[in-house]
Design a protein around this motif. Structure first.
Motif, PDB file in Angstrom:
ATOM      1  N   THR A  58      41.678  29.767  34.835  1.00 15.99           N
ATOM      2  CA  THR A  58      42.681  28.839  34.326  1.00 15.99           C
ATOM      3  C   THR A  58      44.028  29.519  34.132  1.00 15.99           C
ATOM      4  OG1 THR A  58      40.945  27.618  33.199  1.00 15.99           O
ATOM      5  CG2 THR A  58      43.207  27.195  32.502  1.00 15.99           C
ATOM      6  N   ASN A 172      43.576  31.590  42.285  1.00 13.52           N
ATOM      7  CA  ASN A 172      44.262  30.521  41.551  1.00 13.52           C
ATOM      8  C   ASN A 172      44.122  30.670  40.042  1.00 13.52           C
ATOM      9  OD1 ASN A 172      45.509  27.938  43.018  1.00 13.52           O
ATOM     10  ND2 ASN A 172      44.028  28.903  44.375  1.00 13.52           N
ATOM     11  N   THR A 387      42.105  23.562  35.268  1.00  9.53           N
ATOM     12  CA  THR A 387      42.139  25.027  35.333  1.00  9.53           C
ATOM     13  C   THR A 387      43.424  25.524  35.989  1.00  9.53           C
ATOM     14  OG1 THR A 387      40.930  25.285  37.432  1.00  9.53           O
ATOM     15  CG2 THR A 387      39.605  25.145  35.440  1.00  9.53           C
ATOM     16  N   GLY A 389      46.632  26.314  34.063  1.00 10.89           N
ATOM     17  CA  GLY A 389      47.171  27.436  33.306  1.00 10.89           C
ATOM     18  C   GLY A 389      48.633  27.312  32.945  1.00 10.89           C
TER      19      GLY A 389
HETATM   20  K   LIG Z   1      44.936  28.534  37.363  1.00 10.76           K
END
Ligand SMILES: [K+]
Ligand SMILES: [K+]
Lengths: 442, 442
Positions: A58, A172, A387, A389
């Motif tokens: 995340t 990611n 997820t 962030g």
């Molecule tokens: K992320």
């Protein structure tokens, strides 16, 4: 004892996945609690939050990664990112194998579903390919990033920064060793290109990349790959235009840059919500309209069987195509001369409604427990569920209850769609057939 | 001339409806612009806003109904509410009849769909019943309201207040001749009971009321009626508990009342969002969590073929039931021993996605053009789309662009689902049959 072992082995794959996932998060938290991991001691809830955020890729942070954690702590985080990002699924396969059971047809099928693979093929070969592919892409990116960061901060520090951000971007995860994420490189073309390419490739899904590798011609690709490629390009261009126009004159974000700078910064902020999570400008300073648009992007997320989160681009497109088909009086959604079955649409609907439900519950509890504007709360929640962030700044000031809610939201956002993938593996027929009756809607 | 007349007569019912609707709104606006209608002159946009709000039975106001409009102006508003609330559909039938065309089978079918009637029966009889029923309920309510208001403010004023609020409540319009809506009667049991009964009966849908009239036993009712009755009771009880608990200690809303007062005020605010629009406490003072919960209620709205707005309770339930069925590995959603067909689910999905789309566009433009917090903007937009009429206070300070956006949102919210009802009347088969192919979701 034998009983316990059997029980463990006979766990359904989703339960097994969740077990492994939670075990690694707890282990990660304990490692992060060690004195060697931090510059000054942190609470268990903060360690748990960090481990969950890393493992679910995340990127939301309650303590600053670069200053609160030592090099050792940061490496723990990087390992959690790599483990989580490559998909605990893959590791579940490996552990099944390590337990000495040859992969059988039934397990193959289940894992095939877990990896969201639709074309048949050797799962083991796939897992190997996946590992080789990921590490290769990350390695190439490290080389490119080093050309920038090694001259700037010396070989060791530059190499470390390159490795950390390459792993974080490909998976990611959105973690950075710098407090302001990548804001220091907002108008640096190399960083912008390498980092965004990393998370776009990681986020489009392995099956798409492999499909592209095998079939050079567009028409040979699977329907899934076609939709993902065209969809990703279209959504990214559209998002770029929206962010560029809305933020053009915003001095808090890109307003003070030259046109070249504006273009780069707008591009980065346009592609990061699905679901990279890095930022090069202050998200909290963006226009409400941009933030609302980003909410939608964060909820949608990236591709299935990728390092990205969200309900997935194909899920969103299936729903939109079904809606358009309905309004056009077609019985079925059609795309690239292929019909999307009702079952597929219902599956997409169920995933979306389930996601809206989880997000709503989380927003509701956060509204009650946190002292923050609604948009800030909604943004944080969708960012956690997808997820992603990104944050408007709430993460740092979350109360204990807030941290627990976000931890659960990240877990639901990452494990929900994965275990969901299993749900349609075992389609049991209805035992009782009821007659149908129409009800009024609309 | 003959050509024009033919064109007019041959308009498809949805287009005819929209034409009549817009004509009445323009006429209403012009009437409200007359010096006789107002205490001091108002702008055209404000008159248009008021007429649209009345005709779509929304209840959002840019000028205060009680002070800016004269008695004549208020009566114009009341007439628009009655016309809009009883459903322009009914009037479309009457006008078709007035044009000298006997209602044929094909028109009957279309109007049947328009009124969302599923059981066959004479449309004309239905329209008559509908008028008699509405006027009877409104008359009975006037008698009850008079017992309170005639002693309080004299016979003429009391009677007028009773008629205005009876019409406004039965039609789920939410207009009041008092600036603070019904806040003056927040702990008055008679007003609370009569007004809420009016808008609950008006909002559950005529078909349900007629079904209940004909069939005394629950098991004889249509599936639609069963769902609406149980759903309405369940949602109202649940909403009451939520609002009561969340606002219990909020001094800005019900915190300072006795327990009996709290119960009444919580009940009123719990049932008003679907989609009455009256309020007895200051909505802007409510907790964020309550407001978020009300957002969901406003979006859902009341029953089909009722005076209520929103996507409708049955639409929301169809989607939720389909989701639950999916997660339970059932091929079909089943409720009261009846199967909900895929087509029904897709219809509900399409209406919901279309609604989310309209609301998103409106929120996006308002975010850009109004200087207000996101929650305030979102609340206002969903209130307009669901033709609810509750506001956190934005309506009064809308810019011209803001007013135009809300006008379009109210129209889309009222006419969208009605014209949508026609969309599934003419199910044309797909000309080309494409093979189906699965894509990955989740
Ligand atoms: K992320
Ligand atoms: K209303």
């Amino acid at each position: 004892m034998t009983n316990m072992k059997n029980k463990f082995i006979n766990l359904s794959p989703p339960r097994f996945l969740i077990l492994v996932f939670l075990t690694l998060i707890i282990l990660g938290s304990l490692l992060l609690m060690l004195p060697i991991s931090t510059t000054e001691s942190i609470s268990f809830i903060d360690a748990l939050f960090t481990a969950t955020s890393a493992m679910t890729v995340t990127g939301l942070i309650v303590v600053d990664t670069g200053t609160a954690y030592s090099l050792f702590g940061q490496i723990v985080i990087m390992c959690l990112i790599q483990l989580g990002g490559l998909g605990i699924m893959t590791f579940a396969v490996l552990i099944y194998m390590a337990l000495g059971r040859k992969i059988g047809i039934k397990e193959r099928l289940l894992i095939k579903q877990a990896l969201n693979q639709t074309s048949l093929g050797g799962i083991i070969r796939l897992v190997k390919k996946l590992l080789v592919f990921s590490l290769t892409v990350e390695f190439i990116a490290v080389v490119f990033l080093c050309t920038k960061w090694c001259p700037e901060m010396g070989f060791t520090d530059g190499l470390y920064a390159s490795i950390f951000h390459s792993v974080s971007a490909f998976n990611n995860a959105g973690f950075s060793i710098w407090s302001d994420s990548l804001s220091g490189y907002v108008i640096d073309p190399v960083i912008n290109i390498v980092i965004t390419l990393l998370f776009i490739i990681g986020g489009v899904g392995f099956t798409v990349v492999f499909d592209l590798w095998k079939n050079k011609e567009f028409h040979q690709l699977s329907l899934h790959s076609k939709i993902m490629i065209v969809g990703t390009i279209a959504v990214n261009i559209f998002s770029f235009l929206i962010i560029f126009i809305l933020e053009y004159n915003n001095p808090g974000t890109i307003g003070d840059f030259s046109t070249a700078g504006k273009l780069q910064a707008a591009y980065f902020q346009a592609v990061t919500p699905r679901t990279a999570g890095f930022n090069t400008v202050d998200i909290g300073q963006m226009e409400d309209a941009s933030l609302f648009f980003m909410l939608i992007l964060m909820f949608i997320g990236g591709g299935s069987a990728s390092t990205a989160g969200g309900i997935k681009l194909t899920t969103a497109l299936a729903i939109v195509l079904a809606t358009i088909a309905f309004f056009k009086d077609r019985n079925h959604a059609v795309v690239y001369r292929r019909r999307l079955d009702y079952q597929l649409i219902i599956r997409a609907l169920a995933l979306t409604v389930g996601s809206v439900f989880v997000v709503s519950i989380a927003v509701f509890i956060l509204d009650l427990s946190q002292n923050a504007p609604f948009l800030t709360v909604l943004f944080e929640t969708i960012s956690a569920f997808g997820t992603v962030g990104l944050s408007m700044g709430l993460t740092g000031s979350l109360t204990i209850i807030g941290k627990i809610v976000i931890i659960f939201t990240m877990l639901a956002g990452k494990l929900g769609p994965l275990t969901f993938a299993f749900a349609f593996a075992k389609q049991t027929p209805d035992i009782i057939k009821y007659p149908s009756e129409d009800i009024l809607t609309g």
